[in-house]
Design an enzyme around this catalytic site. Structure first.
Site, PDB file in Angstrom:
ATOM      1  N   THR A  67      -8.111   3.124   9.073  1.00 24.59           N
ATOM      2  CA  THR A  67      -8.317   3.843  10.886  1.00 24.59           C
ATOM      3  C   THR A  67      -9.535   2.369  11.196  1.00 24.59           C
ATOM      4  O   THR A  67      -9.186   1.824  12.640  1.00 24.59           O
ATOM      5  CB  THR A  67      -8.757   4.774  10.325  1.00 24.59           C
ATOM      6  OG1 THR A  67      -7.540   5.489   9.916  1.00 24.59           O
ATOM      7  CG2 THR A  67      -8.525   5.692  11.622  1.00 24.59           C
ATOM      8  N   ASN A 104      -9.871   0.705   0.399  1.00 23.22           N
ATOM      9  CA  ASN A 104      -9.197   1.040   1.213  1.00 23.22           C
ATOM     10  C   ASN A 104      -9.887   0.872   2.543  1.00 23.22           C
ATOM     11  O   ASN A 104     -10.106   1.809   2.672  1.00 23.22           O
ATOM     12  CB  ASN A 104      -8.096   1.484   0.866  1.00 23.22           C
ATOM     13  CG  ASN A 104      -7.069   0.901  -0.343  1.00 23.22           C
ATOM     14  OD1 ASN A 104      -7.178   0.385  -0.513  1.00 23.22           O
ATOM     15  ND2 ASN A 104      -5.356   1.799  -0.201  1.00 23.22           N
ATOM     16  N   ASP A 164       1.233  -1.359   0.291  1.00 20.91           N
ATOM     17  CA  ASP A 164       0.332   0.291   0.117  1.00 20.91           C
ATOM     18  C   ASP A 164       1.204   1.187  -0.258  1.00 20.91           C
ATOM     19  O   ASP A 164       2.112   1.394   0.836  1.00 20.91           O
ATOM     20  CB  ASP A 164      -0.959   0.153   0.953  1.00 20.91           C
ATOM     21  CG  ASP A 164      -2.013   1.093   1.147  1.00 20.91           C
ATOM     22  OD1 ASP A 164      -2.622   1.351   0.402  1.00 20.91           O
ATOM     23  OD2 ASP A 164      -2.597   1.641   2.220  1.00 20.91           O
ATOM     24  N   HIS A 165       0.624   2.260  -0.617  1.00 20.83           N
ATOM     25  CA  HIS A 165       1.265   3.461  -0.370  1.00 20.83           C
ATOM     26  C   HIS A 165       2.672   3.551  -1.146  1.00 20.83           C
ATOM     27  O   HIS A 165       3.583   3.879   0.038  1.00 20.83           O
ATOM     28  CB  HIS A 165       0.748   4.054   0.805  1.00 20.83           C
ATOM     29  CG  HIS A 165      -0.587   4.720   0.488  1.00 20.83           C
ATOM     30  ND1 HIS A 165      -0.538   6.395  -0.821  1.00 20.83           N
ATOM     31  CD2 HIS A 165      -1.582   4.220   1.021  1.00 20.83           C
ATOM     32  CE1 HIS A 165      -1.867   6.162   0.159  1.00 20.83           C
ATOM     33  NE2 HIS A 165      -2.841   5.255   0.711  1.00 20.83           N
ATOM     34  N   HIS A 175      -9.627   5.358  -1.509  1.00 20.34           N
ATOM     35  CA  HIS A 175      -8.220   5.192  -0.544  1.00 20.34           C
ATOM     36  C   HIS A 175      -9.278   6.579   0.726  1.00 20.34           C
ATOM     37  O   HIS A 175     -10.417   6.800   0.522  1.00 20.34           O
ATOM     38  CB  HIS A 175      -7.527   6.236  -0.466  1.00 20.34           C
ATOM     39  CG  HIS A 175      -5.932   5.258  -1.655  1.00 20.34           C
ATOM     40  ND1 HIS A 175      -5.226   4.688  -0.704  1.00 20.34           N
ATOM     41  CD2 HIS A 175      -6.699   4.783  -2.098  1.00 20.34           C
ATOM     42  CE1 HIS A 175      -4.129   3.890  -1.250  1.00 20.34           C
ATOM     43  NE2 HIS A 175      -5.422   4.083  -2.603  1.00 20.34           N
ATOM     44  N   GLY A 176      -8.654   6.001   2.174  1.00 20.09           N
ATOM     45  CA  GLY A 176      -9.713   6.711   2.891  1.00 20.09           C
ATOM     46  C   GLY A 176     -11.129   6.414   3.391  1.00 20.09           C
ATOM     47  O   GLY A 176     -11.978   7.264   3.596  1.00 20.09           O
ATOM     48  N   HIS A 213      -7.861  10.142   3.847  1.00 22.07           N
ATOM     49  CA  HIS A 213      -7.009   9.252   5.115  1.00 22.07           C
ATOM     50  C   HIS A 213      -7.241   9.388   7.124  1.00 22.07           C
ATOM     51  O   HIS A 213      -7.553  10.485   6.566  1.00 22.07           O
ATOM     52  CB  HIS A 213      -5.803   9.457   5.479  1.00 22.07           C
ATOM     53  CG  HIS A 213      -5.212   8.218   4.216  1.00 22.07           C
ATOM     54  ND1 HIS A 213      -5.041   8.895   2.300  1.00 22.07           N
ATOM     55  CD2 HIS A 213      -5.406   7.050   3.063  1.00 22.07           C
ATOM     56  CE1 HIS A 213      -4.915   8.422   1.472  1.00 22.07           C
ATOM     57  NE2 HIS A 213      -4.811   6.671   2.067  1.00 22.07           N
TER      58      HIS A 213
HETATM   59  O1  G3H Z   1      -4.469   3.219   1.848  1.00 21.64           O
HETATM   60  C1  G3H Z   1      -5.068   3.354   2.914  1.00 21.64           C
HETATM   61  C2  G3H Z   1      -6.205   3.793   2.935  1.00 21.64           C
HETATM   62  O2  G3H Z   1      -6.588   4.270   2.391  1.00 21.64           O
HETATM   63  C3  G3H Z   1      -6.330   3.886   4.080  1.00 21.64           C
HETATM   64  O3  G3H Z   1      -7.629   5.097   4.560  1.00 21.64           O
HETATM   65  O4  G3H Z   1      -7.042   4.459   7.073  1.00 21.64           O
HETATM   66  O5  G3H Z   1      -8.629   6.252   5.885  1.00 21.64           O
HETATM   67  O6  G3H Z   1      -9.147   3.698   5.802  1.00 21.64           O
HETATM   68  P1  G3H Z   1      -8.112   4.879   6.240  1.00 21.64           P
HETATM   69 ZN    ZN Z   2      -4.524   5.154   0.616  1.00 23.15          ZN
END
Ligand code: G3H
Ligand code: ZN
Length: 288
Positions: A229, A226, A81-82, A204-205, A176
């Site tokens: 959190t 994704n 990831d990333h 994402h996020g 995120h």
């Molecule tokens: O790449 C990981 C995600 O974008 C996680 O995002 O922690 O806001 O759910 P999040």
């Molecule tokens: Zn992300």
């Protein structure tokens, strides 16, 4: 079983499901998430971000996660990831990851294209798909100063065509690390992007996305969602409760039991919202 990203995203453009990519940081959350996927007979993506690969070397994560994937009957993708640079992506590919993301979202457009293309070439030599990002999903945490801007649909089209990526992360209203589900998803922008880009999209996020919006997203071209959190909060909150409830306890494997169950519950909830548990049924229909 260990599968690559394209395998699980294959029908997401035409069918109403998406596959969650859960951020994991070690054995405990990876195991809990695989149990959630097994219980619902759903595919799942185990994603390791920069924090995870800083804590544990990619070579060790790769061995552990690919072995966990191979021990189960549900399709599991092991995903970087990333990924921030060529060397990190190369290490992941060598460690057996079955999917990689390269994140050039902070670069200028042409530079993002140039570096992403070199990653696609590298990953293709391993037969592994690539996700990259256009636009930039920022962070709700004000200590993280990264560019944050919505995706321009025409840039998305050009980026997809010139890089040859397999999946495209786009910015359509999330941030995120949101702890509340208050993201304002830009459905018109999603429509515009989908009319120009014929690739599975990546959200994402997604912790910040309301349950109703997660359901709605399964009807769009978002195939990979994704979630980090929400899983970290499930584990962390339950661990805190356990420690407070048992101040004399010090054996971490005992203390981890209920937090692992909390992760499993949260993962099952998201899998159901994304219709991922209908995957086998849906795929059965498309294979006819
Ligand atoms: O790449 C990981 C995600 O974008 C996680 O995002 O922690 O806001 O759910 P999040
Ligand atoms: Zn992300």
């Amino acid at each position: 079983m260990l599968v690559n990203l394209n395998e699980v995203l294959r029908d997401t453009l035409t069918m109403d499901y998406a596959v969650p990519a859960f951020n994991i940081f070690g054995y405990e959350d990876a195991k809990a998430i695989i149990e959630a996927a097994e219980e619902l007979n759903a595919p799942v993506i185990l994603a390791t971000n920069k924090v995870a690969i800083t804590h544990m070397p990619i070579s060790i994560l790769g061995r552990m996660l690919t072995e966990l994937a191979e021990r189960t009957h549900v399709p599991v993708v092991v995903h970087l990831d990333h990924g921030s640079d060529y060397e990190t992506v190369r290490q992941a590919l060598q460690a057996g990851y079955s999917s990689v993301m390269y994140d050039g979202s902070q670069l200028e457009f042409e530079e993002n294209i140039r570096t992403t293309k070199s990653i696609v070439q590298l990953a293709n030599s391993f037969g592994i798909p690539v996700e990259a990002e256009i636009g930039s999903v920022g962070y709700s945490d004000s200590n993280i100063c990264l560019k944050s801007f919505l995706t321009d649909p025409f840039e998305a089209k050009e980026f997809a065509e010139r890089t040859g990526v397999d999946a495209l992360a786009v910015a359509v209203g999330t941030l995120h690390r949101m702890e509340e589900q208050t993201a304002n998803i830009q459905y018109e922008l999603i429509e515009e992007i989908q009319s120009l880009v014929n690739l599975p999209l990546v959200m994402h996020g997604s912790t910040g996305i309301r349950d109703a919006d997660l359901k709605k997203i399964t009807k769009t071209n978002f195939g990979k969602v994704n979630i980090g959190t929400a899983i970290r909060m499930a584990f962390g909150k339950k661990l805190r409760e356990e420690i407070l409830a048992h101040p004399e306890a010090f054996d971490r494997l005992d203390l981890f039991q209920l937090p692992m169950q909390a992760v499993k519950r949260e993962a099952m909830h998201k899998i159901k919202l994304l219709n991922t548990h209908k995957y086998q049924e849906i795929r059965g229909k498309t294979n006819k």
